[in-house]
Write a protein that holds these residues in place. Structure first.
Motif, PDB file in Angstrom:
ATOM      1  N   UNK A  63       2.712  13.857 -13.188  1.00 51.89           N
ATOM      2  CA  UNK A  63       3.977  13.503 -12.577  1.00 51.89           C
ATOM      3  C   UNK A  63       4.684  14.775 -12.119  1.00 51.89           C
ATOM      4  N   UNK A  64       5.551  14.628 -11.155  1.00 53.76           N
ATOM      5  CA  UNK A  64       6.377  15.756 -10.757  1.00 53.76           C
ATOM      6  C   UNK A  64       7.554  15.862 -11.727  1.00 53.76           C
ATOM      7  N   UNK A  65       8.230  16.999 -11.691  1.00 54.72           N
ATOM      8  CA  UNK A  65       9.403  17.187 -12.545  1.00 54.72           C
ATOM      9  C   UNK A  65      10.461  16.138 -12.198  1.00 54.72           C
ATOM     10  N   UNK A  66      10.624  15.850 -10.920  1.00 54.13           N
ATOM     11  CA  UNK A  66      11.593  14.828 -10.503  1.00 54.13           C
ATOM     12  C   UNK A  66      11.217  13.464 -11.075  1.00 54.13           C
ATOM     13  N   UNK A  67       9.945  13.095 -10.999  1.00 56.26           N
ATOM     14  CA  UNK A  67       9.495  11.805 -11.548  1.00 56.26           C
ATOM     15  C   UNK A  67       9.703  11.756 -13.062  1.00 56.26           C
ATOM     16  N   UNK A  68       9.400  12.859 -13.741  1.00 57.03           N
ATOM     17  CA  UNK A  68       9.616  12.906 -15.191  1.00 57.03           C
ATOM     18  C   UNK A  68      11.094  12.737 -15.515  1.00 57.03           C
ATOM     19  N   UNK A  71      15.052  18.707 -17.080  1.00 57.89           N
ATOM     20  CA  UNK A  71      13.606  18.574 -17.247  1.00 57.89           C
ATOM     21  C   UNK A  71      12.879  19.846 -16.855  1.00 57.89           C
ATOM     22  N   UNK A  72      13.369  20.521 -15.847  1.00 55.78           N
ATOM     23  CA  UNK A  72      12.761  21.775 -15.426  1.00 55.78           C
ATOM     24  C   UNK A  72      12.798  22.790 -16.561  1.00 55.78           C
ATOM     25  N   UNK A  73      13.920  22.840 -17.285  1.00 50.55           N
ATOM     26  CA  UNK A  73      14.032  23.744 -18.433  1.00 50.55           C
ATOM     27  C   UNK A  73      13.069  23.348 -19.543  1.00 50.55           C
ATOM     28  N   UNK A  74      12.968  22.043 -19.809  1.00 51.32           N
ATOM     29  CA  UNK A  74      12.048  21.567 -20.854  1.00 51.32           C
ATOM     30  C   UNK A  74      10.610  21.891 -20.489  1.00 51.32           C
ATOM     31  N   UNK A  75      10.267  21.657 -19.223  1.00 53.03           N
ATOM     32  CA  UNK A  75       8.901  21.935 -18.769  1.00 53.03           C
ATOM     33  C   UNK A  75       8.603  23.427 -18.896  1.00 53.03           C
ATOM     34  N   UNK A  76       9.557  24.276 -18.557  1.00 53.75           N
ATOM     35  CA  UNK A  76       9.348  25.725 -18.682  1.00 53.75           C
ATOM     36  C   UNK A  76       9.079  26.105 -20.140  1.00 53.75           C
ATOM     37  N   UNK A  77       9.837  25.513 -21.058  1.00 54.11           N
ATOM     38  CA  UNK A  77       9.633  25.794 -22.483  1.00 54.11           C
ATOM     39  C   UNK A  77       8.271  25.281 -22.946  1.00 54.11           C
ATOM     40  N   UNK A  78       7.904  24.088 -22.486  1.00 58.69           N
ATOM     41  CA  UNK A  78       6.606  23.522 -22.879  1.00 58.69           C
ATOM     42  C   UNK A  78       5.456  24.330 -22.280  1.00 58.69           C
ATOM     43  N   UNK A  79       5.646  24.837 -21.068  1.00 65.15           N
ATOM     44  CA  UNK A  79       4.629  25.682 -20.439  1.00 65.15           C
ATOM     45  C   UNK A  79       4.475  26.970 -21.251  1.00 65.15           C
TER      46      UNK A  79
END
Length: 109
Positions: free
Chosen positions: A1-6, A17-25
């Motif tokens: 999924x894209x960050x927008x879809x998430x 979500x972008x911040x969460x994804x960065x942390x998870x990455x």
């Protein structure tokens, strides 16, 4: 999924979500690849994350079951408490409430 879809799927902002994804990455749980256009990124789980999804799902089920058990013991749903607290914090933030109380406390001077 894209960050927008998430973000849309969990009812959060793209920024959050972008911040969460960065942390998870950074933790090695997800990787991002270019999306269908230059502005989007698709997020995929890493092999390490896929290896624990069963345990995470089990933990989620156990958490939901424990909440249901607690709700059966009290006269109102916990989800109502959360919603009520969210509304109160929308009216005035927790930070603002603490700051006001500190200005009233002589020991804070």
């Amino acid at each position: 999924m894209t960050i927008t879809e998430l973000a849309e799927s969990v009812g959060r902002t793209h920024s959050a979500l972008s911040q969460k994804v960065a942390a998870m990455r950074a933790a090695g749980w997800v990787r991002t690849v270019p999306g269908d256009d230059a502005r989007s990124k698709k997020v995929t789980l890493t092999d390490e994350a896929r290896a624990i999804t069963g345990r995470l799902a089990a933990e989620w089920r156990a958490t939901e079951a424990a909440l249901a058990e607690i709700e059966a013991e009290i006269p109102y749903p916990l989800s109502r408490v959360v919603a009520d607290v969210e509304r109160a914090l929308e009216r005035r933030s927790f930070h603002d409430r603490i700051a006001e109380k500190l200005t009233e406390d002589p020991a804070w001077d």
